[in-house]
Design a protein around this motif. Structure first.
Motif: not given
Length: 429
Positions: A272-278, A321-324
């Motif tokens: 399970r990861l977090q996808l951050l976008e802007t 950005v793909l993040s833990q």
């Protein structure tokens, strides 16, 4: 309140094994969730009697928390029967002298040992000198052994836990007031790299007993695994909170494709990861490369830039950005600090990836690490590490592509030799 014997038989006959735990966790809530899901109370009592420990009894009741019914378990202890504290050896001797099944005895001992290591680190002492105050009391021993026994009796083969919520404040313990989360809880979860999340609640949501059970017994942490649902239950906590103080346990049969022929390495790893976008349309594009590097240095798993068009036809860049889970907040801060963006979108995503391992091969110019992934059909694919190949190319003044090919050939020779050696092995006996 009556547990159904059919659930236990179904578990054993169908090979069920996926368990999903939500909200906080403690030992007594785990017992309640197991009973509420279908563990017969008589079976649990019979297993705990194998401890040969007197002076306690289970008080099981049906309660409602914020409109949701669950099972609450209290281990009631005769005040005159308990000791003020126990050492690890005292508990291990108790387990060794019990009538518990060997599997239950060993797994319960592993939980206590893991907890002792954490407590020793927190208090700066050796595990043999750790005083198990609260956890060494009869009720906590019954909680841990009962949880291990219940999982065994239900035939559960795999445990998947959800990210754990952590409260704040202080809790009274034998050492005095301790901060919440308790130091031992954080150390236990950190050992397994458990993802956690904040919940604005004053009080202890994860106890050392609950943390030790998950740290030792959980196979993974993440989203619901693919499965066919068969039973679910709630274990109720002792306190009333602004939300349902319940531990949810879901029992199901895995829907993952059998991988026995290809071996255990062929199974997919799920994260399970977090996808951050802007979206950025008002910044010097020269800065984007710098920002990407900063994000990688801060722990981003991947960073990429996509050209897009925004309102009024303005050309812009989508920064992704793909993040833990535990690094997302830091990366969001960095994006807002280093770019002209005023906001960041975040969403939780699931990534399925092949199991991989790092191996090293020797080339004429030096060693190169090779990342090896295992495919579901048992085959492997290898990718030389870019930085190793780059360093050799610069050091020897040769094309980078040749270093890649040399590393691939070296790995192919290595695997071919291993296969040939296996073929040449004489038959057993």
């Amino acid at each position: 309140f009556q547990a159904e014997d059919g659930i236990r038989d179904l578990v054993r006959s169908r090979g069920l094994g996926d368990v999903y735990k939500r909200q906080g966790i403690s030992g007594d809530m785990t017992l309640g969730a197991l009973l509420d899901t279908g563990l017969p109370l008589a079976d649990l009592q019979r297993a705990l009697n194998g401890l040969r420990l007197s002076g306690w009894r289970l008080n099981v009741s049906r309660v409602t928390k914020q409109g949701i019914a669950g099972t609450q378990v209290k281990v009631e202890v005769d005040e005159s029967s308990d000791l003020p504290h126990r050492h690890l050896d005292d508990i291990l001797n108790l387990l060794a002298g019990s009538d518990l099944e060997e599997t239950i005895r060993q797994r319960a001992a592993a939980v206590f040992k893991r907890l002792a290591v954490a407590e020793a680190a927190v208090h700066g002492t050796d595990i043999s000198h750790v005083h198990f105050h609260e956890v060494g009391a009869i009720d906590s021993i019954v909680d841990i052994v009962g949880a291990v026994a219940g999982l065994h009796l239900l035939g559960i083969e795999r445990i998947v836990a959800s990210p754990l919520p952590l409260g704040h404040g202080f809790v009274s313990a034998a050492h005095g007031l301790l901060p919440v989360p308790a130091p031992a809880v954080l150390r236990l979860l950190a050992e397994r790299n458990f993802p956690v999340r904040d919940r604005d609640v004053a009080g202890e949501l994860v106890t050392p007993t609950g943390a030790a059970l998950l740290a030792e017994l959980a196979d993974s942490v993440g989203a619901f695994p693919p499965m066919t649902l068969h039973a679910t239950g709630f274990g109720a906590g002792q306190r009333d909170m602004p939300y349902p103080n319940l531990l949810r346990l879901v029992l199901g049969e895995s829907n993952e494709a059998p991988t026995a022929a290809a071996g255990p390495a062929a199974a997919y790893q799920v994260e399970r990861l977090q996808l951050l976008e802007t979206n950025i349309d008002d910044m010097n594009p020269e800065i984007l490369g710098y920002v990407s590097q900063r994000l990688f240095e801060a722990g981003a798993l991947d960073v990429w830039l996509t050209p897009i068009y925004m309102k009024k036809g303005r050309p812009a860049t989508l920064l992704s950005v793909l993040s833990q889970l535990d690094r997302a907040d830091r990366l969001i801060e960095l994006i807002l600090l280093e770019t002209t963006s005023l906001g960041v979108r975040r969403q939780e995503v699931e990534r399925l990836c092949l199991p991989r391992a790092m191996e090293q091969v020797e080339t004429p110019w030096g060693p190169v690490r090779v990342k090896v992934a295992h495919l579901p059909d048992g085959q492997r694919k290898a990718a030389p590490e870019h930085e190793d190949c780059r360093a050799l190319a610069l050091a020897h003044g040769v094309p980078l592509r040749e270093r890649y090919e040399a590393a691939r050939r070296a790995y192919t020779r290595l695997t071919d030799c291993s296969t040939d050696s296996e073929r040449r092995l004489p038959p057993p006996g």
